[in-house]
Enzyme design. Structure first.
Site, PDB file in Angstrom:
ATOM      1  N   GLY A 270     -36.344  24.240 -20.843  1.00 16.65           N
ATOM      2  CA  GLY A 270     -35.911  23.716 -19.548  1.00 16.65           C
ATOM      3  C   GLY A 270     -35.490  24.807 -18.585  1.00 16.65           C
TER       4      GLY A 270
ATOM      5  N   LEU B 227     -32.529  25.478 -17.079  1.00 17.26           N
ATOM      6  CA  LEU B 227     -31.268  26.168 -17.373  1.00 17.26           C
ATOM      7  C   LEU B 227     -31.473  27.209 -18.469  1.00 17.26           C
ATOM      8  CD1 LEU B 227     -28.220  26.312 -16.738  1.00 17.26           C
ATOM      9  CD2 LEU B 227     -27.869  24.691 -18.618  1.00 17.26           C
TER      10      LEU B 227
ATOM     11  N   HIS C  91     -19.528  26.255 -16.082  1.00 15.67           N
ATOM     12  CA  HIS C  91     -19.896  27.680 -16.022  1.00 15.67           C
ATOM     13  C   HIS C  91     -19.044  28.459 -15.014  1.00 15.67           C
ATOM     14  CE1 HIS C  91     -22.392  26.344 -12.587  1.00 15.67           C
ATOM     15  NE2 HIS C  91     -22.344  27.602 -12.174  1.00 15.67           N
TER      16      HIS C  91
ATOM     17  N   LYS D  84     -17.211  32.671 -14.639  1.00 14.88           N
ATOM     18  CA  LYS D  84     -17.390  33.636 -13.553  1.00 14.88           C
ATOM     19  C   LYS D  84     -16.233  34.624 -13.569  1.00 14.88           C
ATOM     20  CE  LYS D  84     -20.317  30.776 -10.608  1.00 14.88           C
ATOM     21  NZ  LYS D  84     -21.457  31.692 -10.491  1.00 14.88           N
TER      22      LYS D  84
ATOM     23  N   ASP E 102     -20.506  16.554  -8.251  1.00 21.76           N
ATOM     24  CA  ASP E 102     -21.280  17.743  -8.615  1.00 21.76           C
ATOM     25  C   ASP E 102     -20.418  19.002  -8.635  1.00 21.76           C
ATOM     26  OD1 ASP E 102     -23.533  19.311  -9.220  1.00 21.76           O
ATOM     27  OD2 ASP E 102     -23.878  19.751  -7.114  1.00 21.76           O
TER      28      ASP E 102
ATOM     29  N   HIS F 165     -15.851  21.942 -11.124  1.00 23.18           N
ATOM     30  CA  HIS F 165     -15.647  23.370 -10.829  1.00 23.18           C
ATOM     31  C   HIS F 165     -14.355  23.630 -10.065  1.00 23.18           C
ATOM     32  CE1 HIS F 165     -19.653  23.637 -12.211  1.00 23.18           C
ATOM     33  NE2 HIS F 165     -20.279  23.465 -11.079  1.00 23.18           N
TER      34      HIS F 165
END
Length: 797
Positions: free
Chosen positions: A40, A42, A209, A213, A267, A272
């Site tokens: 895929g 990702l 994710h 960072k 989203d 996040h």
């Protein structure tokens, strides 16, 4: 031999060491990593590179590896797709090319594709791993399954792993999930329950994710290393506001089906940005290296978040989105999407550290720049006599004081930590971060880089490579636990439900958007700074926006009626109450306000608490219109609702607060305790002529008001000011102001909200003065004013 005993001891030590080495060699730990969805997007963009980086970091240490790329694709085609994805693997820039090639060759030899479709496929995988471990004389340390597949596939795969592909005793299992983790609280709870039936909590790693960072991962270590400097600054006394921002220049084209289901809040903000917010806001554990302590403190931060309401957020949508949706989803020309591609949300935290500090979360697509950052802006009370040209960054308190965790992109172009020089010189990890050199012409939030102590990572690393390393080393603080996930959805779901039919503001996208999306906040409300230009309003046939309607003033039962959308209605009512209070205090020195309980006034209480700072609370007496016969600390108590949503947020003298005495002598509403008479005596003693300045009422679907119910004569007439009544629903016993006392008020406001009230609103509009059938029809102040406040759903259906 001169020293035989010493020689003998030395030989024994050498033999023991050799045996230990041989045993270690024989029992070297083996880890199998299975990437589900290996072909895929990702996997191709990030995950294979992250797994290769893990191998580069760990090769030659205590473990051996095998990598299994898995998908539903048939073996031959799957192997070709996986081989193509592996072609783009790259080594760290400082690695010798020859060593890089050697490691890549090793990694490719250790990586194989397999189709995982049936239970038998998982059984075969387990047997193959066991056979490899045995054949190579290894011991199995553990298995990692990375779910890079759609969430609908999670449960079936989880069932197969649990039944057929768990490692044996003494080996660990780690399963890794990609977002989205549900669509709202209910779906997240269902998914968590299903996965929890197959895996233990310590086995599950939910990936956000952004937590990998580098600038985000440095927030807690930075706070820890600078405790001494930050202890006195990191609080409501010094912080003006906190901004958590992620802007994108790309639009949603190609991802419309996903965006139509999730939108920008689900989203980006719910996961996040909220995760980042908790890292800034949480209390700092004594030991930030303790995963359990970090996760527990994050959970406490989630629980301290004040509930959001419709006025907490603004929504936008770039103009081309609906056309893209019609094209990608094959919808008719009349289709106009309500999906937001831009959102700003105002968050408050109800604890002593952050009381009153606004946290602004914002994200959007098709904006003017791509950038992500966390900005802590400190209050500035300085005034400098000399002009700005003479201000020295290290000394002048007139310059902005801020700490910025720059996540990436933007003018800087890379992760960074920036601290204003007029704050303090920060401590950063000596080996991982380096001080940035001055870059002439570069401006960060309108200030040259020289105004900051600025640091960037010595080596930039991809978020997924960092998170994969954390998974391998069992560092759970970088992942989302089930408790934290559900706490986040508890926080966000009510707002998402309230915004489900909100029409977002349209914006052109890019630099052309100008100031159209600029925000401003007042108390607990966030609004757009500018009115939307006429040319951006949707064309004919599109859904109307709440802002297209004005507050409607008319008559209802021969009394003034104010009708509007809920947010505007509450704002209007709050303003009217404040105006009445100011006038009463100016004339009489005090304001007596009697408030109803229930769910309808909650938004009003919140508005009064957060948006009316000039309200004369110090001169206001607060009374209850009615009360349930439960302890005042009970969640069903009207006083408890008043306390939670209003009293704890305002400064009102405690002796000006008058709860109803429903709990006397450890009994509830006992006639012999004379609680009703006690309350009536208190009113007579403090309220001139027993005439409240304002009484706020509601209207039940059966026509009751206060705790005066149909088919019950109690409190509808007579001399009693306060009465005990019986409710048709639990809790049955109530205490209430009587109708004659209510009608002595100088002003009565009746708040009616929601579609469920439409039928009774229609009925009451037609009946006469029949309080025994419909107690609300008996409300008519003898020498005061009655005003009805109804939202459009209650008034128009």
């Amino acid at each position: 031999m001169k020293y035989p005993a010493l020689w003998k001891m030395l030989m024994v030590a050498v033999c023991v060491a050799l045996v230990g080495c041989l045993q270690a060699q024989e029992l070297q730990g083996h880890v199998s990593i299975i990437l589900l969805g290996a072909t895929g997007d990702l996997a191709k963009k990030y995950l294979w590179q992250g797994l290769f980086q893990l191998y580069v970091d760990e090769v030659g240490k205590d473990h051996s590896f095998s990598f299994h790329g898995a998908a539903l694709t048939a073996p031959k085609q799957g192997q070709e797709l996986m081989a193509k994805a592996l072609e783009s693997l790259s080594c760290p820039k400082d690695m010798e090319p020859s060593h890089c090639m050697e490691l890549k060759d090793q990694f490719l030899r250790l990586s194989q594709y397999r189709q995982l479709k049936t239970v038998e496929d998982y059984e075969t995988l387990a047997k193959d791993i066991e056979a490899q471990v045995k054949e190579e004389g290894l011991r199995e340390t553990g298995r990692i399954f990375y779910f890079s597949v759609p969430p609908f596939a999670y449960v079936d795969i989880a069932r197969n792993i649990n039944s057929s592909c768990r490692p044996g005793p003494g080996s660990w299992l780690r399963v890794v999930f990609e977002k989205p983790f549900g669509h709202d609280h209910l779906s997240a709870q269902q998914l968590a329950t299903e996965l929890g039936s197959f895996f233990q909590e310590e086995e599950m790693y939910r990936v956000d994710h952004y937590l990998g960072k580098q600038a985000v991962a440095q927030i807690l270590p930075f706070r820890d290393q600078n405790r001494k400097a930050l202890d006195s600054l990191w609080n409501r006394h010094h912080v003006e506001r906190v901004e958590v921002i992620m802007k994108e220049t790309v639009d949603a084209e190609g991802r419309i089906s996903f965006y139509e289901e999730y939108g920008v809040i689900r989203d980006i903000l719910q996961n996040h940005l909220t995760e980042i917010l908790t890292l800034v806001a949480m209390e700092l554990p004594h030991d930030v290296s303790s995963s359990a302590a970090v996760l527990q403190h994050k959970l406490q931060a989630f629980r301290a978040l004040r509930g959001l309401h419709r006025g907490s957020a603004v929504l936008g949508q770039y103009q081309a989105y609906s056309a893209q949706a019609r094209r990608e989803l094959q919808r008719p020309e009349s289709f106009h999407s309500l999906t937001p591609t831009f959102a700003g949300v105002l968050v408050h935290i109800d604890n002593l550290r952050w009381e009153g500090v606004p946290f602004i979360l914002m994200s959007g697509k098709a904006l003017d720049e791509r950038v992500g950052y966390v900005r802590i802006l400190f209050k500035n009370r300085a005034f400098c006599v000399h002009r700005e040209g003479h201000w020295a960054p290290e000394q002048s308190q007139c310059l902005p004081r801020q700490i910025i965790f720059h996540i990436g992109h933007g003018e800087l172009g890379h992760p960074a930590i920036l601290v204003s020089r007029n704050l303090f010189r920060p401590s950063v990890p000596a080996h991982g971060w380096m001080e940035l050199q001055e870059r002439p012409g570069l401006q960060v939030f309108g200030r040259p880089l020289s105004d900051f102590y600025a640091y960037s990572p010595v080596k930039e690393r991809d978020a997924y490579s960092i998170l994969l390393s954390h998974i391998f080393h069992c560092r759970k603080e970088s992942f989302i636990t089930t408790e934290n996930l559900l706490a986040s959805w508890v926080f966000w779901t009510p707002l998402l439900d309230s915004l489900a039919h909100e029409v977002p503001r349209l914006y052109p996208g890019g630099a052309e958007t100008g100031h159209l999306l600029d925000l401003e906040f007042n108390g607990g409300h966030l609004t757009f700074s500018q009115q939307q230009p006429e040319q951006l309003v949707p064309g004919p046939g599109s859904a109307p926006k709440p802002s297209d309607f004005r507050v409607l003033g008319t008559r209802y039962r021969e009394s003034p009626l104010i009708s509007a959308w809920p947010e505007e209605l509450i704002s209007k009512l709050a303003s009217d109450i404040e105006a009445t209070a100011v006038q009463a205090v100016r004339r009489f020195g005090k304001f007596h306000l009697a408030l109803s309980g229930g769910s309808s006034p909650i938004a009003l209480f919140q508005q009064l608490a957060m948006g009316h700072y000039s309200f004369p609370w110090a001169h206001t007496h607060l009374w209850l219109v009615d009360e349930r016969c439960v302890p005042l600390s009970d969640p069903d108590s009207n006083f408890q609702g008043l306390q939670s949503h209003l009293l704890q947020h305002i400064r009102v003298p405690y002796y000006n607060i008058h709860p109803m005495p429903v709990h006397l002598h450890q009994r509830l509403c006992a006639e012999e305790d004379q609680g009703a008479q006690t309350y009536a005596g208190e009113i007579s003693a403090l309220v001139a002529n027993s005439s409240f300045d304002l009484v706020l009422l509601g209207m039940g679907t059966d026509g009751h008001t206060a705790s005066l119910f149909p088919q019950s004569p109690t409190g509808l007439d007579g001399e009693q000011l306060v009465v005990l009544t019986q409710s048709p629903s639990r809790p049955y016993q109530r205490m209430s102001l009587s109708l004659p006392l209510i009608n002595r008020a100088k002003k009565v406001a009746v708040l009616v909200m929601g579609r469920t009230k439409r039928e009774i609103t229609m009925l009451v509009s037609r009946v006469g003065h029949e309080p025994k059938k419909w107690p609300i029809s008996g409300v008519l102040p003898s020498s005061g004013q009655l005003v009805w406040y109804m939202d459009y759903e209650a008034f128009l259906g």
